[in-house]
Write a protein that holds these residues in place. Structure first.
Motif, PDB file in Angstrom:
ATOM      1  N   LYS A  34       0.851  -1.199   0.000  1.00  0.00           N
ATOM      2  CA  LYS A  34       0.000   0.000   0.000  1.00  0.00           C
ATOM      3  C   LYS A  34       0.878   1.238   0.000  1.00  0.00           C
ATOM      4  O   LYS A  34       1.649   1.469   0.938  1.00  0.00           O
ATOM      5  N   VAL A  35       0.794   2.034  -1.055  1.00  0.00           N
ATOM      6  CA  VAL A  35       1.632   3.226  -1.218  1.00  0.00           C
ATOM      7  C   VAL A  35       0.771   4.469  -1.052  1.00  0.00           C
ATOM      8  O   VAL A  35      -0.214   4.646  -1.775  1.00  0.00           O
ATOM      9  N   THR A  36       1.117   5.323  -0.105  1.00  0.00           N
ATOM     10  CA  THR A  36       0.404   6.591   0.119  1.00  0.00           C
ATOM     11  C   THR A  36       1.417   7.729   0.183  1.00  0.00           C
ATOM     12  O   THR A  36       2.584   7.539   0.543  1.00  0.00           O
ATOM     13  N   ASP A  37       0.954   8.946  -0.167  1.00  0.00           N
ATOM     14  CA  ASP A  37       1.828  10.120  -0.237  1.00  0.00           C
ATOM     15  C   ASP A  37       1.581  11.018   0.970  1.00  0.00           C
ATOM     16  O   ASP A  37       0.467  11.485   1.196  1.00  0.00           O
ATOM     17  N   HIS A  38       2.612  11.208   1.776  1.00  0.00           N
ATOM     18  CA  HIS A  38       2.546  12.088   2.944  1.00  0.00           C
ATOM     19  C   HIS A  38       3.628  13.174   2.846  1.00  0.00           C
ATOM     20  O   HIS A  38       4.229  13.556   3.843  1.00  0.00           O
TER      21      HIS A  38
ATOM     22  N   ARG B 159      12.348  10.396  -4.585  1.00  0.00           N
ATOM     23  CA  ARG B 159      11.592  10.648  -3.356  1.00  0.00           C
ATOM     24  C   ARG B 159      12.061   9.735  -2.239  1.00  0.00           C
ATOM     25  O   ARG B 159      12.415   8.564  -2.463  1.00  0.00           O
ATOM     26  N   SER B 160      12.032  10.233  -1.035  1.00  0.00           N
ATOM     27  CA  SER B 160      12.358   9.415   0.130  1.00  0.00           C
ATOM     28  C   SER B 160      11.160   8.550   0.499  1.00  0.00           C
ATOM     29  O   SER B 160       9.994   8.883   0.197  1.00  0.00           O
ATOM     30  N   VAL B 161      11.444   7.425   1.174  1.00  0.00           N
ATOM     31  CA  VAL B 161      10.408   6.417   1.461  1.00  0.00           C
ATOM     32  C   VAL B 161      10.497   5.984   2.921  1.00  0.00           C
ATOM     33  O   VAL B 161      11.594   5.818   3.473  1.00  0.00           O
TER      34      VAL B 161
ATOM     35  N   GLN C 273       7.760  12.262   9.799  1.00  0.00           N
ATOM     36  CA  GLN C 273       8.240  13.616  10.058  1.00  0.00           C
ATOM     37  C   GLN C 273       9.734  13.749   9.761  1.00  0.00           C
ATOM     38  O   GLN C 273      10.180  14.730   9.163  1.00  0.00           O
ATOM     39  N   VAL C 274      10.514  12.740  10.173  1.00  0.00           N
ATOM     40  CA  VAL C 274      11.955  12.763   9.918  1.00  0.00           C
ATOM     41  C   VAL C 274      12.231  12.802   8.419  1.00  0.00           C
ATOM     42  O   VAL C 274      13.035  13.610   7.926  1.00  0.00           O
ATOM     43  N   GLN C 275      11.559  11.943   7.686  1.00  0.00           N
ATOM     44  CA  GLN C 275      11.775  11.918   6.240  1.00  0.00           C
ATOM     45  C   GLN C 275      11.327  13.206   5.577  1.00  0.00           C
ATOM     46  O   GLN C 275      11.969  13.710   4.649  1.00  0.00           O
ATOM     47  N   PHE C 276      10.193  13.755   6.057  1.00  0.00           N
ATOM     48  CA  PHE C 276       9.704  15.010   5.477  1.00  0.00           C
ATOM     49  C   PHE C 276      10.666  16.163   5.755  1.00  0.00           C
ATOM     50  O   PHE C 276      10.957  16.976   4.877  1.00  0.00           O
ATOM     51  N   ASP C 277      11.185  16.213   6.999  1.00  0.00           N
ATOM     52  CA  ASP C 277      12.145  17.262   7.352  1.00  0.00           C
ATOM     53  C   ASP C 277      13.411  17.140   6.520  1.00  0.00           C
ATOM     54  O   ASP C 277      13.950  18.137   6.029  1.00  0.00           O
ATOM     55  N   ASP C 278      13.900  15.883   6.342  1.00  0.00           N
ATOM     56  CA  ASP C 278      15.103  15.678   5.534  1.00  0.00           C
ATOM     57  C   ASP C 278      14.878  16.120   4.096  1.00  0.00           C
ATOM     58  O   ASP C 278      15.743  16.738   3.463  1.00  0.00           O
ATOM     59  N   THR C 279      13.705  15.811   3.569  1.00  0.00           N
ATOM     60  CA  THR C 279      13.386  16.189   2.194  1.00  0.00           C
ATOM     61  C   THR C 279      13.295  17.704   2.059  1.00  0.00           C
ATOM     62  O   THR C 279      13.795  18.306   1.094  1.00  0.00           O
ATOM     63  N   SER C 280      12.667  18.364   3.037  1.00  0.00           N
ATOM     64  CA  SER C 280      12.528  19.818   2.994  1.00  0.00           C
ATOM     65  C   SER C 280      13.886  20.499   3.077  1.00  0.00           C
ATOM     66  O   SER C 280      14.170  21.469   2.367  1.00  0.00           O
ATOM     67  N   THR C 281      14.756  19.958   3.924  1.00  0.00           N
ATOM     68  CA  THR C 281      16.107  20.517   4.049  1.00  0.00           C
ATOM     69  C   THR C 281      16.873  20.385   2.745  1.00  0.00           C
ATOM     70  O   THR C 281      17.565  21.307   2.291  1.00  0.00           O
TER      71      THR C 281
END
Length: 577
Positions: free
Chosen positions: A460-464, A498-500, A564-572
């Motif tokens: 199941k793949v979802t986008d957050h 994209r990070s996963v 949250q960690v992955q999102f922060d890393d991606t934003s940085t």
């Protein structure tokens, strides 16, 4: 100097545990209930054994006809099960003996040759005992319910005609081809017997509940009707035999009768391991076994499936448990020992087990009474079987196998899970060609479906903001390619990559191939400037991953924190760009 003493004590403890009374009770379940046996149990077991015995005798004669063997072989096969199962069985209800399915399988494999049928019993029993001793009963779990029902539904198409080929399409052709040869007396008697059996069954099913304070006449009448309906097979065969004997004495030979049968108990001797063909050629043991083909694998498995399914059903109904491996041992030894008294392969009988349970059997000792009835029939009643009309035996067979056709099954499968109709249909259709091919084909289709589920687990793949990939089931080596393709397509080949977060909460174990694939994926994500983080990893899986020392391994027990960690890393990373 002390080491040998230590080894000796360990060996002594091991030997003591193997030969303990607890272990002995596990191998001989009779030791669990025999010390508590009571007079009330004896009375109930006698009644149940007598009732089942009167049902067993006519059915055994009829099933021998299905197997293409002389009718006495049905009785040869009917008494050993009760004797062996009393000592080894874990169900109070199960009765072992000839059944429609096993008789049909035997006919398809041995072609009505008694010597081969007896040898087949020995070999099938040996396979079943080996499975029990190796604790391989779990292999039966790989035969799915649709395969079993597909086979039993096709088996219910038995026509019981003489000199008719076993293949279904030829049966249909020769049935209509030989209709002009049918004897009017046999047709009328068969229909009459069938009507009587159905009438008795209807009477039994429409009996109201017994009232505790009702009139004694009603109670007696109810018991008479119930008893007559329970032993309806024996009653119908006896009435038909009397009619045939009367007509024969009057000079009217209008029925096809069983004829002369071998009288007396079978000799206790090993089954033949070779035979001489009509042209004088000696057929060796190896050639006979080769002639059995796939039947040597199908028959033991079907016997085990049928017997254990029955045992579990009645154990659940009557609130006790059975040991599957012990049941394997019981049926295997029954077939092996039965081969020394000229029996062909047997298994648990649903109909006779139901009768056994309904008449209140308390222990497996009821099987001894059942066996005694069969032995008495062999010793003293074989001359009376001369006048049994084959039409009455055919009616018994039809009433026994007709309930196996469950017309609602297809509708239920269509409603619940349509894909299960595939193994059911394959088994059903191939069984009309050769019954063993039907079972093997259905099991193969079920196996392919099972392997497909293993190789293609739900992802199941979802986008957050980052991708969350949830593995919906186990993760083993056939699934690695599928997981890798999904991550490459959805994350690594995206622009930008994209990070996963890989959620492994449903994964309980991983193997070496999975670990190597995860190592490669971590490297691929690193090279493309993305990251792969593992969330909610089970302790057993985490231990393997840590032992493998995967470079760049990151994990967390909290899914929200991982996102949250992955999102922060991606934003940085976006800001830096």
């Amino acid at each position: 100097m002390e080491q040998p003493v230590l080894e000796g004590s360990m060996a002594g403890r091991w030997f003591g545990s193997c030969c303990s009374y607890r272990t002995l009770k596990a191998w001989l379940p009779i030791l669990s209930w025999l010390p508590h046996y009571s007079l009330s149990w004896l009375q109930m077991d006698l009644v149940a054994g007598l009732t089942v015995g009167l049902t067993t005798v006519p059915q055994a004669l009829a099933y021998a006809e299905v197997a293409g063997l002389p009718v006495q072989y049905g009785l040869y096969s009917a008494f050993m099960g009760g004797l062996v199962y009393t000592f080894l069985g874990t169900s109070k209800d199960v009765t072992l003996g000839p059944t429609a399915i096993m008789s049909l399988l035997c006919a398809s494999v041995v072609g009505g040759q008694p010597g081969r049928a007896v040898l087949l019993s020995l070999l099938c029993g040996a396979v079943q005992v080996a499975l029990a001793l190796l604790r391989l009963g779990f292999l039966l779990d790989f035969i799915s319910f649709p395969v079993i029902k597909g086979f039993t539904c096709s088996a219910a198409n038995l026509l019981g005609l003489r000199s008719v080929p076993q293949k279904f399409y030829l049966e249909v052709y020769y049935t209509f081809y030989q209709l002009p040869e049918a004897r009017l007396g046999d047709v009328l008697l068969g229909l009459l017997c069938l009507a009587l059996l159905l009438m008795f069954l209807w009477m039994k099913n429409t009996l109201g509940p017994q009232t505790a304070h009702g009139p004694w006449r009603a109670t007696v009448a109810r018991r008479v009707v119930y008893g007559a309906a329970t032993v309806r097979n024996a009653l119908v065969v006896v009435v038909a035999s009397c009619l045939a004997a009367s007509c024969d004495a009057s000079g009217f030979h209008i029925f096809t009768i069983t004829g002369k049968t071998a009288q007396g108990l079978p000799a206790f001797a090993p089954p033949p391991t070779s035979e001489t063909s009509p042209n004088g050629t000696v057929v060796s043991f190896g050639e006979i076994v080769a002639g059995f083909g796939g039947g040597l694998a199908v028959i033991p498995f079907m016997g085990l499936l049928e017997s254990i399914a029955i045992a579990k059903a009645f154990a659940s109904q009557n609130n006790y448990r059975v040991d599957a491996n012990q049941e394997l041992l019981a049926i295997g030894l029954t077939n092996m020992m039965g081969s020394f008294v000229s029996a062909y392969p047997v298994t648990g009988s649903f109909g006779r087990t139901a009768v056994n349970s309904q008449t209140g059997v308390c222990t497996p000792a009821g099987g001894i009474v059942n066996s005694a009835i069969v032995l008495l029939s062999l010793a003293f009643l074989m001359p009376a079987f001369y006048y049994i009309p084959k039409a009455s035996l055919a009616a018994v067979i039809i009433c026994a196998v007709a309930p196996m056709v469950d017309y609602r099954l297809v509708a239920n499968m269509w409603r619940i899970r349509k894909l299960d109709l595939l193994p059911f249909s394959v088994t059903f259709l191939l069984s009309f060609w050769e019954v063993q091919y039907g079972i093997i084909g259905g099991a193969a289709v079920s196996g392919v479906m099972l392997l497909h589920n293993v190789a293609r687990p739900t992802l199941k793949v979802t986008d957050h903001g980052v991708l969350l990939v949830e593995v919906g089931s186990g993760l083993s080596f056939p699934a690695t390619e599928h997981l890798s393709q999904v991550l490459h397509r959805r994350a690594l080949l995206a622009s930008p990559p994209r990070s996963v977060v890989l959620d492994l909460c449903h994964v309980n174990t991983v193997d070496y191939t999975v670990v190597q694939e995860l190592r490669d994926l971590l490297e691929q994500f690193r090279l493309r400037g993305a990251s792969l983080l593992f969330a909610r990893v089970q302790p057993s899986v985490l231990e393997v991953l840590l032992t493998a020392d995967l470079p760049g391994l990151k994990h967390t027990d909290d899914l929200a924190a991982a996102l949250q960690v992955q999102f922060d890393d991606t934003s940085t990373a976006d800001v830096l760009e």
